[in-house]
Design a protein around this motif. Structure first.
Motif, PDB file in Angstrom:
ATOM      1  N   THR A   1       0.830  -1.206   0.000  1.00 32.35           N
ATOM      2  CA  THR A   1       0.000   0.000   0.000  1.00 32.35           C
ATOM      3  C   THR A   1       0.869   1.263   0.000  1.00 32.35           C
ATOM      4  O   THR A   1       0.627   2.209  -0.762  1.00 32.35           O
ATOM      5  CB  THR A   1      -0.924   0.014   1.239  1.00 32.35           C
ATOM      6  OG1 THR A   1      -1.633  -1.227   1.275  1.00 32.35           O
ATOM      7  CG2 THR A   1      -1.911   1.155   1.189  1.00 32.35           C
TER       8      THR A   1
ATOM      9  N   GLY B   1      -4.895   3.928   1.288  1.00 29.60           N
ATOM     10  CA  GLY B   1      -5.560   3.023   0.339  1.00 29.60           C
ATOM     11  C   GLY B   1      -6.757   3.704  -0.299  1.00 29.60           C
ATOM     12  O   GLY B   1      -6.943   3.645  -1.519  1.00 29.60           O
TER      13      GLY B   1
ATOM     14  N   ALA C   1      -6.194  -2.388   2.223  1.00 25.17           N
ATOM     15  CA  ALA C   1      -4.973  -1.591   2.345  1.00 25.17           C
ATOM     16  C   ALA C   1      -4.162  -1.995   3.564  1.00 25.17           C
ATOM     17  O   ALA C   1      -2.941  -1.820   3.599  1.00 25.17           O
ATOM     18  CB  ALA C   1      -5.325  -0.109   2.418  1.00 25.17           C
TER      19      ALA C   1
END
Lengths: 438, 463
Positions: B214, B270, B317
């Motif tokens: 991420t 994310g 994420a």
């Protein structure tokens, strides 16, 4: 005689004749076939010097025997086809080498049978060179054929599920192999005599004109009896060969697709009936559709055949390096799988090509004839051999259900070998006749 | 009549052409499968005639060899259960697996020059000999990894970042290939699936170790994030769904967010990336891609772009949600950061030798994926160094060498969290990367990080 034949003969007049050069092509091709046989035998000798020595000797003698036949014909100005003997030499040498490789005892016996077959071939080309008189005895063929097929039912010996063998103590005979010659001769002589009526018909059934019972009854009877007997002998492959040859010859003689279609309809009906009536027929079809669930029992043979073919690859494992003895009946019906394992795809296709050349020459001989009887015998014999090879090769590759018939000239078996050499002799005599005509 | 004969000729030649075509199909297309069909006895037959080759590790330690008692050969696996998922087995009853199976043709001397040599040997009645395989595995490191897992369910992957050579590919529990026939019934019925190679085929949520991916996506999309200060109140609201953090981390930089593994920051990153960029980054790190390893490997999976809702994106994420990976994949993620963003193609076979010892196959080093830029990987590395210095991964620290690492404690439906650690060393000039997972064993920081540290230390400085 139709006009087409006349034209063909006129063309032949203008063509330079190959016969003036004697049988040189045959000689050259026999050298190739002999080299092939000796190379195979040498490989066997090098890997197993003890049994290989017999193979080497047998290959030398067999090659010499083919040359002797060639020399004999050359001396007698015999004008039979130049390609058939070398092709047969290559096919039977392949059989001989593979039988020595699979089981030397079978190899020795096959060696003897090849020599006997060649002697019979010489006799046929010598004594039956004027073969036309054969067309006079059609009902004798029919009777002889029926007797030969009935005998094994009462006195026969069962082998490999088929009761089609006669035991003579020192050797066994399979009459159905010889009956196929009688079938061709009977059909040819009968069709020549009744051709016109079969074509035109004597009465009409609605839009269809059909011949009277006196013309078609003998045909139908011959067909039905031979098929019934074969069903009792459980020899399905042979029945299939007889039947397809029968259809081919009737179609050639009459040009009527109706007969062929009607025959095929009958065959399909018969096949469906057999499927429901006979367990062994049903079993074969089920194995053909999917052999894997029966791999330990009834599907074992075809599965082993496929394993052998699949393990061969393009070039094969090499002669003597595979495991074809895992296949049941590998020396007779399934010998083609052994060839595919050890000589690979190329070897298998090579065998197919030899049969294709054989068929090509047979059809050419049939096209080159002047007489209807000649044409029918030649095309019938070619169809018979071609279909037999097709049915067994398609069987071992699982393209068709596997039915037990021999691979002509290659499989182990005296009856099969001698009968096929007689058919070869008939084909050669017909081409001899055509070539000598002018 | 002649016309009909001609037609017959065409039909017959047609039938033979069909045969030739079908025979080619049988040989070329169906042939290979028929040749190795378990009911085809040919392989066993060849087996009994050939002295099967050996399998070695990278230091020449024998992993599999054939010993003869009289004329009967027995296959022996001196390293037993340590490498059984890789080396595999050959059993007349239960078939064959692993490298014993994939490289059968080489081990039995049926390829290349050995094929002709053995044909001659057979003709002359001499012994037929197969070739050898040399794996990249270091069996002493592998042994150590197995020991450290201590019988718990899990896997360890350790690889050379510069070449992609796998040094450890350990899966626990394992099985003893020397006693396969006796053990088989219990192996197939065991709930802990000892036959499964967890290292390449295990399917796990990556947990916080996935924050590395991420971070790479977010930093590539927006390099200014380097100087940005994030604020963590201890939770994040996503479309009414409240994502709780382990604690309120307060104000922090991205490197510190990596070090303390701040869920809030990474969920936000994310969300900022959006489904498409997030998914593209995952693919750049090998998600869903078959690395072409010589042994089966599960390529990982995640929700498809169209199906990623904001809540799914936020949990993906931080390595939860629908993101699923194998331990091999996470080791390659660590390797990407170590190797300036480049993942080398992972491999296990260093060389294949024929029976005379000359190489017929030799490993080559190839770039598999360029996952991210050197600049981005440098920042993430900094975060991973800090994680070991003061963050969640302090247990991975070793004396005498700087280690970079990232832990994860992945929630799953089977109980306690899976303990994850990924890392590499030496941090300044990375040579090896590692991934450790222990199923339902607790937190990554306390369970997996110490194992990762000890393995990195053993691999780099030999203790």
């Amino acid at each position: 005689m139709n006009p087409g034949t006349f034209e063909l003969n006129n063309l032949n007049l203008l063509r330079p004749r190959g016969r003036d050069r004697g049988r040189k092509i045959e000689f050259k091709l026999l050298v190739l076939a002999g080299g092939y046989a000796l190379a195979g035998a040498l490989v066997l000798y090098l890997s197993e010097p003890v049994s290989g020595l017999n193979a080497l000797a047998a290959a030398v003698v067999t090659t010499a025997a083919f040359f002797i036949v060639h020399i004999f014909w050359n001396k007698n100005r015999y004008r039979g086809d130049l390609f058939l003997l070398p092709v047969t030499a290559a096919l039977s040498s392949t059989g001989l080498i593979f039988l020595f490789r699979l089981n030397p005892a079978y190899g020795m016996r096959q060696f003897a049978w090849i020599l006997i077959g060649l002697a019979v071939l010489v006799l046929v080309t010598r004594l039956l060179a004027n073969f036309r008189f054969l067309s006079e005895y059609k009902y004798i063929y029919a009777m002889a054929g029926i007797v030969a097929l009935i005998l094994p039912i009462f006195f026969g010996k069962e082998q490999g599920g088929a009761k089609s063998w006669l035991d003579f103590g020192i050797f066994q005979m399979q009459p159905s192999e010889f009956v196929k010659i009688l079938v061709v001769l009977f059909l040819a002589s009968f069709l020549v005599e009744n051709r016109e009526i079969l074509i035109k018909g004597t009465r009409s059934m609605g839009w269809l004109s059909v011949p009277g019972p006196s013309e078609w009854a003998p045909l139908a009877a011959m067909w039905a009896i031979s098929l019934l007997i074969l069903v009792f002998q459980r020899d399905l492959g042979t029945a299939l060969i007889y039947f397809s040859t029968f259809l081919a010859m009737v179609y050639i003689a009459t040009s009527r697709a109706f007969y062929a279609l009607f025959g095929m309809g009958l065959f399909v009906a018969g096949a469906v009936a057999c499927f429901f009536l006979f367990d062994h027929v049903r079993a074969r079809v089920e194995i053909w559709l999917n052999p894997w669930p029966y791999i330990d029992t009834t599907g074992y043979q075809v599965a082993q055949s496929l394993f052998a073919i699949g393990s061969g690859g393009v070039l094969g494992t090499g002669l003597g390096q595979g495991y074809p003895n895992f296949i049941p009946a590998v020396h007779t019906d399934l010998i083609f799988s052994a060839i595919c394992e050890e000589m690979g795809l190329l070897g298998g296709v090579g065998i197919l090509l030899l049969f294709i050349i054989f068929i090509f020459r047979g059809i050419k001989i049939a096209l080159n004839t002047k007489d209807d009887f000649d044409a029918l015998v030649a095309s019938g014999a070619t169809a018979l051999l071609g279909l037999q090879a097709f049915i067994i090769i398609a069987g071992v590759t699982k393209l068709l259900p596997l039915t037990g018939v021999t691979l002509p000239y290659i499989s182990y078996g005296g009856s099969s070998l001698v009968a096929n050499f007689i058919l070869l002799g008939l084909l050669l005599n017909i081409s001899n006749e055509a070539e000598s005509r002018l | 009549m002649k016309k009909n004969i001609f037609k017959l000729g065409i039909v017959l030649l047609g039938l033979f052409s069909i045969l030739a075509a079908y025979l080619s199909y049988l040989h070329m297309i169906k042939g290979p499968a028929l040749a190795v069909n378990p009911y085809n006895r040919r392989f066993q037959e060849i087996e009994s005639q050939v002295r099967r080759g050996s399998i070695y590790d990278i230091k020449g330690v024998v992993l599999a060899k054939t010993e003869f008692v009289g004329s009967k050969g027995t296959r022996i696996y001196p390293r037993g259960a340590d490498v059984s998922h890789l080396v595999g087995y050959i059993s007349e009853r239960y078939g064959r697996a692993g490298f014993e199976s994939y490289y059968d043709n080489y081990l039995l001397g049926m390829e290349g020059a050995d094929r002709f040599r053995n044909l001659t040997n057979k003709l002359l009645g001499r012994e037929q000999v197969g070739g050898d395989i040399i794996l990249t595995i270091d069996s002493s490191l592998q042994r150590m990894a197995i020991d450290l897992m201590g019988g718990r369910r899990g896997a360890v992957v350790l690889l050379d970042t510069g070449t992609g050579a796998l040094r450890v590919l350990a899966s626990s529990p394992s099985f003893n290939p020397n006693k396969l026939d006796e053990l088989w019934p219990s192996l197939v019925n065991s709930e802990s699936s000892p036959l499964l190679n967890r290292a390449t085929e295990g399917v796990y949520p990556p947990g916080s170790t996935y924050k590395v991916v991420t971070a790479a996506g977010a930093l590539s999309a927006n390099p200014d994030l380097t100087g940005k200060i994030f604020d963590c109140p201890g939770y994040l609201d996503v479309n009414g769904y409240r994502l709780n953090d382990t604690s309120a981390h307060g104000e922090l930089s991205i490197t510190r967010a990596i070090a303390v593994s701040c869920n809030t920051t990474f969920a936000q990153l994310g969300l900022g990336l959006g489904p498409e960029s997030f998914s593209r980054t995952a693919k750049a790190f090998g998600m869903g891609k078959d690395p072409g390893l010589e042994t089966p490997a599960w390529p990982g999976s995640m929700a498809s772009v169209g199906m990623i809702t904001p809540t799914e994106l936020a949990s993906s994420a931080i390595g939860q949600g629908e993101v699923l990976v194998s331990p091999l994949q996470m080791a390659m993620v660590a390797a990407a950061i170590a190797n300036k963003g480049v993942i080398m193609r992972p491999y296990l076979v260093e060389a294949v030798n024929d029976s005379l010892g000359s190489a017929v196959q030799k490993a080559t080093h190839k770039t598999w994926l360029v996952s991210t830029t050197p600049e981005t990987s440098e920042i993430i590395k900094e975060g991973m160094i800090e994680a070991v210095r003061y963050g969640t991964a302090t247990a991975a620290a070793v004396s005498g060498m700087k280690v970079a690492g990232k832990t994860g404690s992945a929630q799953n439906p089977h109980g306690q969290t899976h303990a994850w650690f990924i890392g590499f060393a030496p941090a300044d000039q990375p040579r090896v990367a590692v991934a450790v997972i222990l199923e339902n064993a607790g937190s990554g920081g306390s369970v997996a990080a110490p194992i990762g540290g000890r393995l990195l230390s053993a691999a780099v400085i030999g203790r």
